[in-house]
Design an enzyme around this catalytic site. Structure first.
Site, mmCIF file in Angstrom:
data_model
loop_
_atom_site.group_PDB
_atom_site.id
_atom_site.type_symbol
_atom_site.label_atom_id
_atom_site.label_comp_id
_atom_site.label_asym_id
_atom_site.label_seq_id
_atom_site.Cartn_x
_atom_site.Cartn_y
_atom_site.Cartn_z
ATOM 1 N N SER A 136 0.781 -1.198 -0.022
ATOM 2 C CA SER A 136 0.061 0.214 0.053
ATOM 3 C C SER A 136 0.820 1.265 0.136
ATOM 4 O O SER A 136 1.633 1.478 0.710
ATOM 5 C CB SER A 136 -0.851 -0.090 1.075
ATOM 6 O OG SER A 136 -1.760 1.171 1.465
ATOM 7 N N LYS A 162 -0.739 -1.033 -4.456
ATOM 8 C CA LYS A 162 -2.123 -0.126 -4.101
ATOM 9 C C LYS A 162 -1.843 1.288 -3.986
ATOM 10 O O LYS A 162 -0.836 1.655 -3.074
ATOM 11 C CB LYS A 162 -2.666 -0.834 -2.908
ATOM 12 C CG LYS A 162 -3.827 0.253 -1.893
ATOM 13 C CD LYS A 162 -4.529 -0.830 -1.025
ATOM 14 C CE LYS A 162 -4.686 -0.226 0.255
ATOM 15 N NZ LYS A 162 -5.419 -1.148 1.185
ATOM 16 N N LYS A 164 -2.825 4.992 -2.454
ATOM 17 C CA LYS A 164 -3.935 5.653 -1.807
ATOM 18 C C LYS A 164 -4.356 6.976 -2.625
ATOM 19 O O LYS A 164 -3.396 7.440 -3.392
ATOM 20 C CB LYS A 164 -3.350 6.159 -0.547
ATOM 21 C CG LYS A 164 -3.011 5.040 0.483
ATOM 22 C CD LYS A 164 -4.443 4.482 1.028
ATOM 23 C CE LYS A 164 -4.002 3.563 2.268
ATOM 24 N NZ LYS A 164 -5.107 3.109 2.649
ATOM 25 N N ASP A 189 -7.023 3.186 -3.232
ATOM 26 C CA ASP A 189 -7.629 2.853 -1.814
ATOM 27 C C ASP A 189 -8.340 4.549 -1.745
ATOM 28 O O ASP A 189 -7.183 5.194 -1.446
ATOM 29 C CB ASP A 189 -7.167 2.358 -0.799
ATOM 30 C CG ASP A 189 -7.746 2.267 0.442
ATOM 31 O OD1 ASP A 189 -8.920 2.688 0.540
ATOM 32 O OD2 ASP A 189 -7.284 1.610 1.450
ATOM 33 N N GLU A 214 -11.159 0.677 -3.667
ATOM 34 C CA GLU A 214 -11.216 0.445 -2.431
ATOM 35 C C GLU A 214 -12.144 1.365 -1.660
ATOM 36 O O GLU A 214 -11.372 2.464 -1.698
ATOM 37 C CB GLU A 214 -10.135 -0.086 -1.642
ATOM 38 C CG GLU A 214 -10.106 -0.633 -0.097
ATOM 39 C CD GLU A 214 -8.739 -0.827 0.393
ATOM 40 O OE1 GLU A 214 -7.924 -0.986 -0.415
ATOM 41 O OE2 GLU A 214 -8.744 -1.013 1.534
ATOM 42 N N ASP A 239 -13.748 -1.838 2.413
ATOM 43 C CA ASP A 239 -12.948 -2.097 3.435
ATOM 44 C C ASP A 239 -13.606 -1.717 4.851
ATOM 45 O O ASP A 239 -14.297 -2.410 5.498
ATOM 46 C CB ASP A 239 -11.752 -1.241 3.345
ATOM 47 C CG ASP A 239 -10.675 -1.071 4.431
ATOM 48 O OD1 ASP A 239 -11.037 -1.678 5.499
ATOM 49 O OD2 ASP A 239 -9.575 -0.625 4.424
ATOM 50 N N LYS A 263 -10.007 -7.426 7.118
ATOM 51 C CA LYS A 263 -9.097 -7.167 7.986
ATOM 52 C C LYS A 263 -9.642 -7.728 9.238
ATOM 53 O O LYS A 263 -10.627 -7.284 9.909
ATOM 54 C CB LYS A 263 -9.090 -5.651 8.413
ATOM 55 C CG LYS A 263 -8.427 -4.817 7.246
ATOM 56 C CD LYS A 263 -8.071 -3.399 7.416
ATOM 57 C CE LYS A 263 -7.531 -2.754 6.366
ATOM 58 N NZ LYS A 263 -7.700 -1.133 6.408
ATOM 59 N N GLY A 291 -4.284 -4.932 5.727
ATOM 60 C CA GLY A 291 -3.398 -4.468 6.923
ATOM 61 C C GLY A 291 -3.658 -3.149 7.548
ATOM 62 O O GLY A 291 -4.217 -2.354 6.991
HETATM 63 O O1 OSB Z 1 -7.475 1.568 4.450
HETATM 64 O O2 OSB Z 1 -6.210 -0.233 3.944
HETATM 65 C C1 OSB Z 1 -6.573 1.001 4.689
HETATM 66 C C2 OSB Z 1 -3.544 1.500 6.974
HETATM 67 C C3 OSB Z 1 -3.871 1.987 8.098
HETATM 68 C C4 OSB Z 1 -5.171 2.329 8.105
HETATM 69 C C5 OSB Z 1 -5.960 1.938 7.012
HETATM 70 C C6 OSB Z 1 -5.501 1.373 5.816
HETATM 71 C C7 OSB Z 1 -4.066 1.082 5.613
HETATM 72 C C8 OSB Z 1 -3.324 0.724 4.439
HETATM 73 C C9 OSB Z 1 -1.943 0.163 4.842
HETATM 74 O O3 OSB Z 1 -3.729 0.837 3.429
HETATM 75 C C10 OSB Z 1 -2.025 -1.399 4.835
HETATM 76 C C11 OSB Z 1 -0.835 -2.198 5.168
HETATM 77 O O4 OSB Z 1 0.124 -2.301 4.441
HETATM 78 O O5 OSB Z 1 -0.808 -2.255 6.614
HETATM 79 MG MG MG Z 2 -8.614 0.520 2.949
#
Ligand code: OSB
Ligand code: MG
Length: 368
Positions: A136, A162, A164, A189, A214, A239, A263, A291
């Site tokens: 991510s 991925k 953001k 995402d 996402e 999510d 998750k 994650g």
């Molecule tokens: O939206 O998936 C998410 C991290 C913290 C809170 C929300 C998200 C995320 C990530 C990172 O996208 C996920 C990871 O690699 O741990």
């Molecule tokens: Mg997410």
């Protein structure tokens, strides 16, 4: 199993680089770590995925700590002889807070599996010994820096990227990454940053052949996601909206999502996560493991979950080095884009106590 002692602590781990999302920038991870010891001296560990502030979900570290101490732990202690399976029903009267509940269930599950001499992967029903990894990528200061960061991950061997996104950081950065890597599995995402009227804008992402978008809209806007799914060709993946088996069933029935990010912390634990996996496997809905910037404790359990048959897309199950210079456990090291699923008893990782103590900002022990 009878609980003899619980140790709650918060630790602070600096991130290797700031992680910016539409809900804020993290430069370090404050993590609530739980150690449970049974009356027979068996130990179980877990971490709470709540973040320092209630920006991704309503839960936050200090709140989770208070809730556990004030309500959840006394309820489990009063129940006497318990199993990991009895945690969710016992805690059900307390509304919400799946992350705090998952923390208690997971530590007890780790202890229980030590008693049964069984790995979490085996217990959950894993059928893979290694899992492909995605990464991510946070919102970057500018496109050249994004391309540089992504280049590093591609060189590391990550099998899926991925990005953001948020309004003002979407079409252009995605176009640039797609131009540089025409064949890399790519997804985005938004962490709820868009609104129902953004369908036209988001449909501009269709040309980049993304795996999914996402959580574009508010977590409660299931209808909005269903409407958006008719406007954009790229699959919608929820999510934040998926907080239980029931919410997954509802979102699927309403066609608000055609892929699900599972998750465990967000849905109340690994037992509920498996139920969502089973539902999706049955309905032909692909799932992947999300994650929360976990340490090796949470990462170990996520990697075991991601080894189940329905996890057909690479997850945000990155190497420890993606976030941390030094993990609190033996690190997860990626090889050829894969992480090896722990096969030793329990979650398969234990923290290095000396390092853990050195980064602990608060510690309290509850003895029965
Ligand atoms: O939206 O998936 C998410 C991290 C913290 C809170 C929300 C998200 C995320 C990530 C990172 O996208 C996920 C990871 O690699 O741990
Ligand atoms: Mg997410």
């Amino acid at each position: 199993m009878k609980i003899a002692e619980l140790e709650l602590r918060t630790i602070n781990l600096p991130l290797v680089r700031p992680f910016r999302t539409s809900f804020g920038t993290q430069t370090a991870r404050e993590v609530l770590i739980l150690k449970v010891t049974t009356s027979d001296g068996i130990v179980g560990w877990s971490e709470c995925v709540a973040m320092s502030e209630p920006l991704y979900s309503p839960e936050y570290v200090a709140g989770s700590l208070d809730l556990m101490r004030r309500f959840l732990i006394p309820t489990l202690l009063q129940a006497g002889d318990i199993s990991a399976e009895s945690v969710a029903p016992l805690l059900a009267p307390f509304l919400g807070s799946p992350m705090a509940k998952a923390t208690l269930e997971t530590a007890l599950l780790d202890a229980q599996l030590h008693i049964e001499k069984r790995s979490l992967a085996d217990f959950l029903g894993a059928n893979k010994t290694k899992i492909p990894c995605g990464v991510s990528v946070g919102i970057a200061p500018n496109i050249p820096q994004l391309i540089e960061e992504v280049s590093g991950y591609i060189a590391d061997g990550y099998k899926r990227i991925k990005l953001k996104i948020e309004p003002g950081w979407d079409i252009d950065p995605v176009a640039e990454v797609r131009k540089n890597w025409p064949d890399i599995p790519l997804q985005v995402d938004a962490n709820q940053a868009y609104s129902r009227s953004d369908g036209e804008l988001l449909s501009k992402l269709d040309q980049f052949e993304l795996l999914l978008i996402e959580q574009p809209l508010d977590e409660h806007d299931i209808l909005g996601h269903a409407l958006l799914a008719k406007q954009v060709q790229t699959p919608i993946c929820l999510d934040e909206s998926i907080t239980s088996l029931r919410s997954a069933e509802d979102a699927l029935a309403l066609k608000a999502t055609t892929v699900i990010n599972i998750k465990p912390g967000r849905v109340g634990g690994y037992l509920e996560a498996v139920k969502i996996h089973d539902l999706c496997l049955n309905e032909g809905i692909p799932v992947w493991c999300g994650g929360m910037l976990e340490t090796g404790i949470g990462r170990a359990a996520n990697v075991a979950l991601a080894a189940l048959p329905g996890f057909t897309l690479p997850g945000d199950t990155s190497a420890s080095s993606r976030f941390y210079h030094q993990d609190i456990t033996d690190p997860f090291v990626m090889e050829d884009g894969y992480l090896v699923v722990p096969q030793t008893v329990g979650i398969g990782r234990v923290p290095h106590l000396e390092f853990l103590d050195s980064i602990t900002s608060h510690k309290e022990t509850i003895r029965v």
